[in-house]
Design a protein around this motif. Structure first.
Motif: not given
Length: 511
Positions: A182-205
């Motif tokens: 719910s938070m991710m869907k409503d956020g990052f509205r102006s973001l042009h560049t996103l870089s994620l390293s070693l982020v946990i995604l186990y519980t993110e279906p």
């Protein structure tokens, strides 16, 4: 009489090699803020901070400086190029822990931050406080590398920031998790560049629906590196132009649909033990594709790559991968590149095409002008090379780079190879003359690197010289050689110039 502040300014200018006029008059301080900020941008942040002691004018310039790069201070106490698995940094002093916080706290409240970069060993509460201060100053680019013992979600203030254009987060240890959907869907509205390293995604279906226009309407560049638990990923952001995915070895499925995607790099990804893995790519504006050291997927589908200019392809091949399904998957993948102009294939690709169980045929490369092959040149790979040559009907330049590991398997040079002797490989190439006519009719330049005048490579060189009617130039790069080898090559060169059987007028050069 010269004031103390004037003396300090003069000394600072001298120490930082900034010139004043011949009369020693400080004209620099009279320049507009934007120009002085640009000058200070060229200096390390410690030097910029020192200017705050020169005068009130320079104190304000420091408190309003828009680009704060603390990486030169390196509070982690480790090399910026150190690997992710580096040892845990030592505990920092209280002063070091609060350095960045102090700078942000003393900042002019009306000045925005254009860029904030730092590396630090921080707790979540400290990190959250730093990011909140940066967001309050409307930070546009946030680039952080964090070593922490905590497990926590990405701070909400980052997700909801309206000013943030670029967000880069590199974790030294797997501690960060994405916030709820719910938070991710409503956020990052102006973001042009996103870089994620070693982020946990186990519980993110919900990842199959995350990287879409509804969540990232303006995202142009996306980089995911070593993200844990990433098994299925779909990327369909309409504005996306550059996508990099690397070190995601648990990946099973990848679906990329990009109407404006121009650059794609996927490296060291996919679970090699998953037989049902798959990849789908549909990107009509894709210009550059780098597919490096990836496990072979169970199925592949590449569609609408009509704008593809360059591609570099490499697989990791295990003995268990030599199945009919995976061989067909590789064939489908390569056939999806049929519009490419410049193609580089690593050695495993040649091995796959040379496999005795490989029965599929590649689609013709209608636009291919340059082909670079990295191969262990032995007799087992001849069939794979011929398969590629049959599919290149407009090729102008062929570059062969022979891998050193295979040199010990290649037969020793024989002085008769270039003259009277006809090898088994040469007989095979001659049997392919008719099917390779389109390839031979356009080939203009040939380069062979790692050339040792052994039987396999000599057979191909002779075949191309004999049948390449359009061939203008052949360069044989042999590397370092002793005096005896040099004399031998001179003899070979003189033999080659007098070949009565050569139908081409190619210039042959040894390097």
């Amino acid at each position: 009489m010269e004031t103390r502040s004037a003396k300090r300014r003069k000394l600072w200018f001298v120490e930082n090699k900034i010139e004043v006029n011949n009369n020693g008059i400080d004209r620099i301080s009279d320049l507009p803020d934007v120009i002085l900020h640009q000058i200070l941008f060229l200096l390390p942040i410690k030097s910029i901070a020192q200017t705050s002691t020169l005068s009130k004018r320079w104190r304000y310039l420091w408190s309003s400086f828009p680009d704060l790069d603390f990486n030169s201070i390196n509070p982690l106490g480790i090399s910026p190029n150190a690997s992710i698995t580096s040892k845990r940094p030592s505990v920092l002093s209280f002063k070091e822990m609060n350095l960045i916080s102090q700078v942000l706290a003393l900042r002019d409240k009306h000045s925005d931050i254009r860029t904030l970069r730092f590396r630090a060993h921080l707790s979540f509460s400290c990190l959250n406080g730093l990011i909140r201060r940066a967001v309050r100053h409307n930070v546009r680019e946030l680039d952080i590398e964090v070593a922490t013992d905590d497990y926590f979600n990405l701070p909400r203030c980052v997700v909801y920031s309206e000013s943030l254009r670029a967000f880069k987060l590199k974790s030294r240890y797997r501690g960060f998790r994405l916030p709820p959907l719910s938070m991710m869907k409503d956020g990052f509205r102006s973001l042009h560049t996103l870089s994620l390293s070693l982020v946990i995604l186990y519980t993110e279906p919900y990842l199959l629906d995350l990287f879409t226009d509804s969540s990232f309407p303006h995202l142009k560049k996306l980089n995911l590196d070593a993200c844990s638990g990433l098994k299925n990923l779909k990327v369909s952001c309409r504005a996306l132009e550059d996508l990099t995915l690397e070190n995601c070895i648990q990946l099973h499925g990848l679906d990329i649909f990009g109407t404006n995607l121009e650059r794609l790099r996927v490296a060291s990804c996919f679970d090699p033990y998953c037989d049902k893995s798959w990849v789908k790519i549909n990107a009509q504006k894709l210009n550059s594709l780098r597919w490096e050291y990836n496990a072979i997927t169970g199925s592949s589908s590449l569609e609408n790559l009509t704008s593809l200019h360059e591609a570099s392809i490499g697989f990791i091949v295990r003995h268990e991968d030599v199945t009919t399904a995976k061989l067909q998957s590789v064939s489908n993948f390569l056939s999806g590149l049929s519009h490419v102009h410049c193609l580089t294939l690593e050695s495993p690709c040649i091995e796959i095409l040379s496999n005795k169980n490989y029965l599929a045929h590649l689609q013709p490369f209608d636009n291919l002008k340059s082909l670079e092959l990295h191969t262990g040149f032995n007799k087992n790979n001849v069939h794979g090379l011929a398969c590629l040559f049959r599919s290149t009907i407009t090729l102008h330049t062929l570059i062969l780079k022979i891998i050193n590991d295979y040199k010990i398997e290649r037969r020793q040079w024989n002085r008769d190879l270039w003259d009277l002797y006809t090898s088994e490989e040469e007989q095979y190439w001659q049997s392919q003359t008719q099917t390779l006519k389109p390839f031979l009719s356009h080939l203009n330049v040939v380069e062979i690197h790692g050339f040792l005048e052994c039987e396999n490579e000599v057979s191909l060189a002779k075949f191309l010289l004999k049948n390449g009617k359009a061939l203008q130039e052949m360069t044989l790069c042999t590397g370092h050689c002793n005096y005896r080898d040099s004399l031998r090559r001179q003899k070979i060169r003189s033999q080659m110039m007098g070949f009565s059987w050569a139908s081409s007028n190619a210039k042959v050069a040894f390097h």
